[in-house]
Structure formats: C-alpha cells, structure tokens
Design an enzyme around this catalytic site. Sequence first.
Site, PDB file in Angstrom:
ATOM      1  N   SER A 241       0.842  -1.196   0.000  1.00  0.00           N
ATOM      2  CA  SER A 241       0.000   0.000   0.000  1.00  0.00           C
ATOM      3  C   SER A 241       0.876   1.244   0.000  1.00  0.00           C
ATOM      4  CB  SER A 241      -0.887   0.024   1.245  1.00  0.00           C
ATOM      5  OG  SER A 241      -1.545   1.279   1.362  1.00  0.00           O
TER       6      SER A 241
ATOM      7  N   TYR B 228      -1.349   0.082  10.280  1.00  0.00           N
ATOM      8  CA  TYR B 228      -1.470  -0.498   8.931  1.00  0.00           C
ATOM      9  C   TYR B 228      -0.257  -0.104   8.091  1.00  0.00           C
ATOM     10  CZ  TYR B 228      -3.636  -1.154   4.260  1.00  0.00           C
ATOM     11  OH  TYR B 228      -3.925  -1.526   2.972  1.00  0.00           O
TER      12      TYR B 228
HETATM   13  N1  LIG Z   1      -8.923  -0.756  -0.818  1.00  0.00           N
HETATM   14  C1  LIG Z   1      -7.890   0.069  -0.737  1.00  0.00           C
HETATM   15  O1  LIG Z   1      -8.047   1.326  -0.758  1.00  0.00           O
HETATM   16  C2  LIG Z   1      -6.492  -0.475  -0.652  1.00  0.00           C
HETATM   17  C3  LIG Z   1      -5.421   0.430  -0.770  1.00  0.00           C
HETATM   18  C4  LIG Z   1      -4.129  -0.043  -0.691  1.00  0.00           C
HETATM   19  C5  LIG Z   1      -3.898  -1.377  -0.503  1.00  0.00           C
HETATM   20  N2  LIG Z   1      -4.950  -2.254  -0.382  1.00  0.00           N
HETATM   21  C6  LIG Z   1      -4.637  -3.659  -0.165  1.00  0.00           C
HETATM   22  O2  LIG Z   1      -5.229  -4.415  -1.200  1.00  0.00           O
HETATM   23  C7  LIG Z   1      -5.444  -5.753  -0.734  1.00  0.00           C
HETATM   24  C8  LIG Z   1      -6.839  -6.180  -1.109  1.00  0.00           C
HETATM   25  O3  LIG Z   1      -7.784  -5.409  -0.377  1.00  0.00           O
HETATM   26  P1  LIG Z   1      -9.207  -4.967  -0.970  1.00  0.00           P
HETATM   27  O4  LIG Z   1      -9.177  -3.501  -1.087  1.00  0.00           O
HETATM   28  O5  LIG Z   1      -9.527  -5.803  -2.168  1.00  0.00           O
HETATM   29  O6  LIG Z   1     -10.169  -5.273   0.244  1.00  0.00           O
HETATM   30  P2  LIG Z   1     -11.215  -6.435   0.575  1.00  0.00           P
HETATM   31  O7  LIG Z   1     -12.105  -6.684  -0.583  1.00  0.00           O
HETATM   32  O8  LIG Z   1     -11.814  -6.043   1.879  1.00  0.00           O
HETATM   33  O9  LIG Z   1     -10.297  -7.717   0.759  1.00  0.00           O
HETATM   34  C9  LIG Z   1      -9.574  -8.032   1.896  1.00  0.00           C
HETATM   35  C10 LIG Z   1      -9.416  -9.535   1.855  1.00  0.00           C
HETATM   36  O10 LIG Z   1      -8.465  -9.965   2.826  1.00  0.00           O
HETATM   37  C11 LIG Z   1      -8.964 -11.182   3.341  1.00  0.00           C
HETATM   38  N3  LIG Z   1      -8.434 -11.521   4.651  1.00  0.00           N
HETATM   39  C12 LIG Z   1      -8.357 -10.718   5.744  1.00  0.00           C
HETATM   40  N4  LIG Z   1      -7.852 -11.425   6.765  1.00  0.00           N
HETATM   41  C13 LIG Z   1      -7.614 -12.682   6.301  1.00  0.00           C
HETATM   42  C14 LIG Z   1      -7.103 -13.872   6.875  1.00  0.00           C
HETATM   43  N5  LIG Z   1      -6.729 -13.928   8.159  1.00  0.00           N
HETATM   44  N6  LIG Z   1      -6.997 -14.982   6.102  1.00  0.00           N
HETATM   45  C15 LIG Z   1      -7.375 -14.954   4.816  1.00  0.00           C
HETATM   46  N7  LIG Z   1      -7.870 -13.864   4.208  1.00  0.00           N
HETATM   47  C16 LIG Z   1      -7.986 -12.753   4.956  1.00  0.00           C
HETATM   48  C17 LIG Z   1     -10.473 -10.971   3.442  1.00  0.00           C
HETATM   49  O11 LIG Z   1     -11.104 -12.214   3.553  1.00  0.00           O
HETATM   50  P3  LIG Z   1     -12.546 -12.405   4.268  1.00  0.00           P
HETATM   51  O12 LIG Z   1     -13.514 -12.372   3.158  1.00  0.00           O
HETATM   52  O13 LIG Z   1     -12.446 -13.755   4.911  1.00  0.00           O
HETATM   53  O14 LIG Z   1     -12.693 -11.306   5.262  1.00  0.00           O
HETATM   54  C18 LIG Z   1     -10.730 -10.273   2.110  1.00  0.00           C
HETATM   55  O15 LIG Z   1     -10.919 -11.196   1.080  1.00  0.00           O
HETATM   56  C19 LIG Z   1      -5.140  -5.738   0.759  1.00  0.00           C
HETATM   57  O16 LIG Z   1      -3.837  -6.227   0.981  1.00  0.00           O
HETATM   58  C20 LIG Z   1      -5.191  -4.257   1.106  1.00  0.00           C
HETATM   59  O17 LIG Z   1      -4.413  -3.966   2.248  1.00  0.00           O
HETATM   60  C21 LIG Z   1      -6.225  -1.825  -0.466  1.00  0.00           C
END
Ligand SMILES: NC(=O)c1ccc[n+]([C@@H]2O[C@H](COP(=O)([O-])OP(=O)(O)OC[C@H]3O[C@@H](n4cnc5c(N)ncnc54)[C@H](OP(=O)(O)O)[C@@H]3O)[C@@H](O)[C@H]2O)c1
Length: 252
Positions: free
Chosen positions: A144, A157
């Site tokens: 991120s 984070y």
């Molecule tokens: N959205 C943003 O603005 C943003 C910005 C920068 C970076 N990111 C990064 O992008 C990546 C994807 O995030 P997203 O935005 O697509 O959000 P998201 O749709 O909320 O996805 C987060 C995922 O992480 C999984 N997860 C959390 N804890 C876990 C565990 N203990 N074991 C297995 N899976 C787990 C969740 O699974 P469950 O369904 O089981 O909860 C969910 O599928 C993350 O690494 C996030 O930090 C996001």
Amino acid sequence: MSAAPRRIVIFGATSRIATEAARLWLARGVHLVLVARNAERLRMLNDDLSLRAGGLAEVDAVAADLAALEGLPTLWKSLSEQFADLDAVLIAHGSLPDQGRCEADPETMLREVRVNALSAMALLTAIANDFEARGSGTIGVIGSVAGDRGRKSNYVYGAAKGMLGLFLQGLRNRLHDKGVRVITFKPGFVITPMTQDFDRQGPLWVRPERVARGIVRAYRGGGEVVYLPWFWRPIMWVIRLTPERVFKRLSL
Ligand SMILES: NC(=O)c1ccc[n+]([C@@H]2O[C@H](COP(=O)([O-])OP(=O)(O)OC[C@H]3O[C@@H](n4cnc5c(N)ncnc54)[C@H](OP(=O)(O)O)[C@@H]3O)[C@@H](O)[C@H]2O)c1
C-alpha cells in the site's frame, strides 16, 4: 521471465481487487488456485469463475485462515505438491484496522501486523525457496502507499505494509539473478469493502477494476514496484520528501 502466468495461486482471493484480477487472468486462459478464509464466499467465487471459464481454464479453491502463521509452510507445501505447474502467486489479503483500537490495545495492534505483514512474509519465505530452486516464477504482493510513510491516522497499517515492502525489496534483491521476479504493488485509494466507511469522493479514488488491470499487466513484464494508479508515485515522492517538522503538523 516476462510472460503471462500459466497457473497462479491467489492468496486472499475473495478480496475485491484480487477477484477482479482473477477475472482478467481467467479471460486469458490462466489456471487459478484460489485461497481464502471465508469458505462460503470462496465457494461462490469458485462457482462464478468456473462458470466464466467455460472449460477453457481450471479453477481450484482451498480455504485457509492466512493469519494462522504456523500452518502456512504446510499450506504452501500442499499447494505446490497438488499443482506442480505453479509459476506465479499473488498475495492479496489484508485488513484495514481501526487505528484508535490499535492504539488502545496491543493485542489488536499485533493482530493487524500479523495479518498485514507476518502472514505474507511467512508465505513468501516458503514460496521464494521453491521458486529459487526451480529458477523461475513471479511473486506479486499487494502492499500500500500507506507503507511509504507513517501517518497518525493509520500508522499501524502503514507500519505493517512498510515492513512488507522492505521484506519484498530484500527478496527482490536476493532473487533478481535467480530467474524469479518479485513485484510490490502499491495501490492508493480503492473502492472496495475495505474502504466502505470512507467518504469515497474525489479524483484519487479509483475502482478495483483499474487496479486489477495494473496488476495483471505487471505480471506480463515491466515494473517491480508498481504504484496503482501511476499518479501515486509522484504523490508519494513528495510525501516521503516532506520534512518531519512540516509533516507532523499536517492532518494526515
Ligand atoms: N482498498 C484500498 O483502498 C487499498 C489500498 C491499498 C492497498 N490495499 C490492499 O489491497 C489488498 C486487497 O484489499 P481490498 O481492497 O480488495 O479489500 P477487501 O475486498 O476487503 O479484501 C480483503 C481480503 O483480505 C482477506 N483476509 C483478511 N484477513 C484474512 C485472513 N486472516 N486470512 C485470509 N484472508 C484474509 C479478506 O477475507 P474475508 O472475506 O475472509 O474477510 C478479504 O478477502 C489488501 O492487501 C489491502 O491492504 C487496499
């Protein structure tokens, strides 16, 4: 080294960004191995992607809690035995913690560091050795922009993503002449379930499809530290260079 993957494991496959990337890979005939925690959501995703694949690509699914660190080497071993032709991974799981709760409770803080950094680092340790031994493979991890500088509003984070970024930097350094690519993705503000409580207005917010396109493109070749979208690179350059005495007065 810059070809599209043939069979990729996606950790945190139910993440919105990962799901969009999976759809794009599927359309290119890439075989998918989906790893996610929530078995029901994983089953639905597997059904959806298998339907879209229409027999042109294989989709497999494995449920696992990726915060259970001690099980991760065994998880990777069984995946690499079951799918001998794996040539890429994407590590996508993560959670955006409540910063206030992390400040109030060390256990919460440590749990967030475990899921956002230690989990990926444990997986990467096992994966890197396998890919290095066979002299090929592409490893992509979603970090991120928050990992580029500590801010008062989300430094737990940020610290976890920053630690992950440094780990990946070292790993890339170690593997660059071993035939293994290591890509760090640094998205900015993305409209996914993770950010549902934010006021997602303004030009910096983008849809997950755009970020996913950048991820899929990078596996075919190109950058090793990929800001998504591209405009975060100059933004973070300025943020990193802002002197501490100025930065701490800003409300970031
Ligand atoms: N959205 C943003 O603005 C943003 C910005 C920068 C970076 N990111 C990064 O992008 C990546 C994807 O995030 P997203 O935005 O697509 O959000 P998201 O749709 O909320 O996805 C987060 C995922 O992480 C999984 N997860 C959390 N804890 C876990 C565990 N203990 N074991 C297995 N899976 C787990 C969740 O699974 P469950 O369904 O089981 O909860 C969910 O599928 C993350 O690494 C996030 O930090 C996001």
